[in-house]
Write an enzyme that holds these catalytic residues in place. Structure first.
Site, mmCIF file in Angstrom:
data_model
loop_
_atom_site.group_PDB
_atom_site.id
_atom_site.type_symbol
_atom_site.label_atom_id
_atom_site.label_comp_id
_atom_site.label_asym_id
_atom_site.label_seq_id
_atom_site.Cartn_x
_atom_site.Cartn_y
_atom_site.Cartn_z
ATOM 1 C CB ILE A 158 -0.991 -0.230 1.410
ATOM 2 C CG1 ILE A 158 -1.827 1.095 1.176
ATOM 3 C CG2 ILE A 158 -0.581 -0.252 2.386
ATOM 4 C CD1 ILE A 158 -3.405 1.090 1.850
ATOM 5 C CD GLU A 159 4.911 3.310 -4.230
ATOM 6 O OE1 GLU A 159 5.462 4.151 -4.629
ATOM 7 O OE2 GLU A 159 4.554 1.507 -4.315
ATOM 8 C CB VAL A 160 2.161 7.518 -1.347
ATOM 9 C CG1 VAL A 160 2.431 9.275 -0.922
ATOM 10 C CG2 VAL A 160 3.490 7.165 -2.252
#
Length: 263
Positions: A158-160
């Site tokens: 789960i990115e940014v």
């Protein structure tokens, strides 16, 4: 060297402690991650497939991954995943369709998906920037996580994503959530080794933390390399190199015989 974590171990750790994850691209980085006690690494497939990889990283939960357009169709992904498992991968990363993820999961391949900012699909979310800052956008991430669950994935990067969104999602999903810039409410923290090492002078992501100055060390070594080459050139030009200790001299009698034979 500890015992290598299994998928069952990873799931059992969910909500109990933060795991550590790195993206490593060289054997030296993999060995350093092993010796430092890192839990999980993302690795290029070519690195994982080296015959000496597991000698350097026997206990690292290792997850190879490539962008979906580098692999191809669903059938290509399944063949690729089988090859990765044959080379002792513990899971595979996949940012392709839910159908492709389901096809691999149906074959008992542990798959890690991707939500939030997905670099290979960044055009759909506005480029390299945070995702999930509105309720509607956050719901899209939650829906994607649920779709990954339904497809049989074991986890997701789960990115940014805003920390509140990431934490709420992580608390409500069975997936192991790997946080890259999404805060500590997930199950693992994920950074790139090159960022931790300060190995480049370019843009540094806000979510990264630099622990060393490898770029400065590389620069220092390059300056030392240039200086050494200059000294060598100057020694040759002034006849300071080679010295007697660098050369081999012939036995005088053999030299005299050689001169005579040459006429």
């Amino acid at each position: 060297m500890g015992k290598r974590m299994t998928v069952a171990d990873m799931r059992a750790l969910k909500g109990k402690r933060q795991m550590t994850m790195l993206r490593v691209t060289t054997m030296e980085e993999a060995e350093a991650a092993e010796r430092a006690g890192i839990d999980i690494v993302s690795v290029p497939p070519d690195l994982l497939c080296r015959p000496d990889y597991r000698d350097a990283a026997p206990s690292l939960f290792s997850m190879p991954g490539e962008n979906f357009y580098d692999i191809g169709t669903t059938d290509d992904f399944i063949r690729w995943a089988f090859r990765m498992l044959q080379h002792d991968a513990d899971a595979v990363y996949c940012s392709a369709s839910y159908g492709t993820i389901k096809a691999m999961a149906d074959e008992a391949v542990p798959v890690i998906g991707h939500v939030g900012l997905i670099p290979s699909r960044r055009t759909w979310t506005g480029g390299f920037k945070a995702v999930g800052k509105t309720a509607a956008s956050a719901m899209e991430i939650w829906n994607a996580v649920q779709a990954l669950e339904a497809a049989g994935a074991i986890g997701a990067e789960i990115e940014v994503v805003p920390v509140e969104v990431a934490k709420m999602i992580s608390n409500r999903t069975s997936l192991v959530m790997l946080s890259m810039g999404a805060g500590s409410g997930c199950d693992a923290q994920y950074l790139f080794a090159e960022d931790i090492l300060g190995a480049h002078r370019g843009h540094m992501p806000r979510h990264s933390k630099v622990y060393r100055d490898f770029a400065g060390e590389f620069e220092r070594l390059q300056n030392e390399r240039i200086a050494a080459f200059k000294e060598y050139r100057e020694d040759v030009e002034t006849n300071s190199f080679p010295e007697d200790r660098h050369i081999l001299e012939m036995d005088p009698d053999e030299l005299a015989s050689f001169r005579e034979q040459m006429g």
